[in-house]
Motif scaffolding. Structure first.
Motif, PDB file in Angstrom:
ATOM      1  N   THR A   1       0.857  -1.185   0.000  1.00 17.12           N
ATOM      2  CA  THR A   1       0.000   0.000   0.000  1.00 17.12           C
ATOM      3  C   THR A   1       0.891   1.232   0.000  1.00 17.12           C
ATOM      4  O   THR A   1       2.074   1.166   0.369  1.00 17.12           O
ATOM      5  CB  THR A   1      -0.934   0.011   1.225  1.00 17.12           C
ATOM      6  OG1 THR A   1      -1.885   1.072   1.087  1.00 17.12           O
ATOM      7  CG2 THR A   1      -0.156   0.227   2.521  1.00 17.12           C
ATOM      8  N   LYS A   2       0.343   2.362  -0.420  1.00 16.01           N
ATOM      9  CA  LYS A   2       1.097   3.620  -0.412  1.00 16.01           C
ATOM     10  C   LYS A   2       0.752   4.384   0.858  1.00 16.01           C
ATOM     11  O   LYS A   2      -0.417   4.537   1.206  1.00 16.01           O
ATOM     12  CB  LYS A   2       0.780   4.462  -1.645  1.00 16.01           C
ATOM     13  CG  LYS A   2       1.598   5.748  -1.732  1.00 16.01           C
ATOM     14  CD  LYS A   2       1.326   6.510  -3.016  1.00 16.01           C
ATOM     15  CE  LYS A   2       2.034   5.880  -4.189  1.00 16.01           C
ATOM     16  NZ  LYS A   2       1.983   6.749  -5.399  1.00 16.01           N
ATOM     17  N   VAL A   3       1.791   4.851   1.554  1.00 15.85           N
ATOM     18  CA  VAL A   3       1.582   5.528   2.837  1.00 15.85           C
ATOM     19  C   VAL A   3       2.335   6.855   2.869  1.00 15.85           C
ATOM     20  O   VAL A   3       3.341   7.035   2.188  1.00 15.85           O
ATOM     21  CB  VAL A   3       2.050   4.654   4.023  1.00 15.85           C
ATOM     22  CG1 VAL A   3       1.282   3.357   4.098  1.00 15.85           C
ATOM     23  CG2 VAL A   3       3.550   4.391   3.956  1.00 15.85           C
ATOM     24  N   GLY A   4       1.817   7.759   3.686  1.00 18.93           N
ATOM     25  CA  GLY A   4       2.516   8.997   3.994  1.00 18.93           C
ATOM     26  C   GLY A   4       2.984   8.959   5.430  1.00 18.93           C
ATOM     27  O   GLY A   4       2.284   8.450   6.313  1.00 18.93           O
ATOM     28  N   TYR A   5       4.172   9.473   5.672  1.00 23.66           N
ATOM     29  CA  TYR A   5       4.744   9.466   7.012  1.00 23.66           C
ATOM     30  C   TYR A   5       4.951  10.904   7.470  1.00 23.66           C
ATOM     31  O   TYR A   5       5.610  11.694   6.785  1.00 23.66           O
ATOM     32  CB  TYR A   5       6.073   8.714   7.004  1.00 23.66           C
ATOM     33  CG  TYR A   5       6.758   8.626   8.354  1.00 23.66           C
ATOM     34  CD1 TYR A   5       6.087   8.140   9.468  1.00 23.66           C
ATOM     35  CD2 TYR A   5       8.090   8.995   8.511  1.00 23.66           C
ATOM     36  CE1 TYR A   5       6.717   8.041  10.701  1.00 23.66           C
ATOM     37  CE2 TYR A   5       8.725   8.901   9.728  1.00 23.66           C
ATOM     38  CZ  TYR A   5       8.040   8.424  10.829  1.00 23.66           C
ATOM     39  OH  TYR A   5       8.670   8.337  12.051  1.00 23.66           O
TER      40      TYR A   5
END
Length: 401
Positions: free
Chosen positions: A100-104
């Motif tokens: 999945t694509k995530v933002g941190y």
């Protein structure tokens, strides 16, 4: 007071952003605080990621002042796995990762004079907007268990939920070398071999970065160390990565080393004179009688570098002992280059017993919080990741320290 949130401009904002970072500690230990120096580059903590952004909060009016900053990165990671399957006739199982694509969100800082008026909230909201523009399905952040203000902001006002609680295990780098256990031999793997093992063995571990090749090829990635039982075939003659994967030793462990000093330096401030004197005394005693191998505390009250072990894992009944051997080689390599060696592991990580740590320097519970950014995204193979049970291990990306 009106606040404008905009993108960081390195040409005009650098000195002001650095001032905000310097005035905001990153952790506490008793009455002492841990401060971070980004070595003159406010973007250093995110610029090694595939996509990154830094925002600043600025007051409006005739005299403008930067009063807050936040950084963020976006990448593709593993959030679970499909059912394991037996691989290639060997004993090592292959696990198919679900990505999945995530933002941190990291490096959120607000000047003490401008807290509790919504500056941090606005910075986080704007960063989440950028995450959505990049098609990130989730956002996450990390903070210490004792950082009540950060937890109130993210879980109370921004809709995040507590997700994982790994531990940060920190050990000082002594002035003398650790002897390697006789039960283990430690091999140094080239990046291509390390990537192959990581993808085949660890790619379904939560937070495993799909661009692990870029992490291993980064100049800050010092080495990948593989420990195997002394006397086994792999210790006597490396069989090649495919042969190792097809028939690994009964027990083994590996980890990679990241030089965090190439991104930032740390410094403990506010420690009492007694603590400073006690630490100095251990160093003096160690210099005077090195044969006694007295545990000496490095000078942590001036800027110091840290080496970080990432990708730690392995299998077998003696895997923890193999991990201890990897740690000792990393410690010996850090002598003269770093003041501490650190690793972050899941609370149920089987290998954590092999990792030395000093309680005074370590963080028993580092709280990771997560938020789903858009309900219209597909549930995928693992459903809503925010509701999933934790696994036994976690992959900590060194680019996000």
């Amino acid at each position: 007071m009106a606040i404008v949130v905009r993108e960081y401009d390195a040409k005009t904002d650098r000195s002001a952003a650095e001032a905000v970072d310097r005035m905001c500690e990153v952790g506490t230990s008793g009455k002492a605080s841990l401060c971070m120096d980004l070595l003159g580059d406010p973007l250093s903590r995110v610029r090694h990621s595939p996509a990154y952004l830094m925002l600043v909060a600025e007051t409006t009016g005739p005299v403008k002042e930067i009063v807050g900053v936040v950084r963020g990165s976006v990448k593709v990671i593993a959030c679970g796995r499909n059912n394991p399957r037996q691989g290639g006739g060997g004993t090592m199982k292959s696990r198919t990762p679900v990505y999945t694509k995530v933002g941190y969100v990291l490096g959120l800082r607000v000047l003490p004079s401008h807290r509790r008026i919504g500056v941090g909230l606005e910075l986080v909201k704007r960063m989440e907007d950028w995450f959505r523009e990049k098609a990130a399905e989730y956002a996450y952040m990390a903070t210490e268990k004792g950082n009540a203000a950060s937890l109130r902001l993210f879980t109370g006002r921004c809709g995040y939920t507590k997700f994982r609680t790994p531990s940060i295990l920190v050990h000082p780098v002594f002035a003398h070398r650790f002897a390697l256990p006789r039960c283990a031999a430690v091999l140094r793997l080239p990046p291509a071999y390390a990537e192959a093992i990581y993808r085949r063995r660890f790619s379904a571990t939560e937070f495993f970065p799909r661009d692990i090749d870029a992490v291993l090829a980064n100049p800050l990635s010092v080495a990948t160390l593989l420990a195997v039982p002394a006397g086994c075939a792999a210790a006597e003659r490396w069989p090649g990565v495919e042969a190792f994967l097809a028939a690994p030793p009964e027990s083994w462990a590996m980890a990679s080393v990241w030089d965090s000093g190439g991104v930032f330096q740390l410094e403990v401030r506010g420690a009492s004179r007694l603590r400073r004197a006690a630490a100095a005394a251990t160093r003096a005693a160690d210099r005077a009688a090195p044969w006694l191998r007295i545990p000496s505390v490095p000078d942590l009250f001036r800027p110091f570098r840290a080496w970080f072990l990432y990708g730690i894992g392995g299998e077998g009944p003696e895997a923890a002992a193999m991990a201890a051997a990897v740690w000792r080689v990393a410690h010996n390599g850090a002598m003269g280059a770093a003041a501490v060696v650190a690793v972050e592991v899941a609370e149920t990580e089987p290998l954590r017993q092999g990792i030395p740590r000093w309680r005074q320097l370590s963080v028993a519970e580092d709280v990771w919080c997560v938020k789903r950014l858009a309900e219209e995204y597909s549930d995928g193979a693992v459903g809503d990741w925010t509701k999933s049970a934790p696994g036994s291990s976690i992959f900590v990306d060194p680019r996000e320290l």
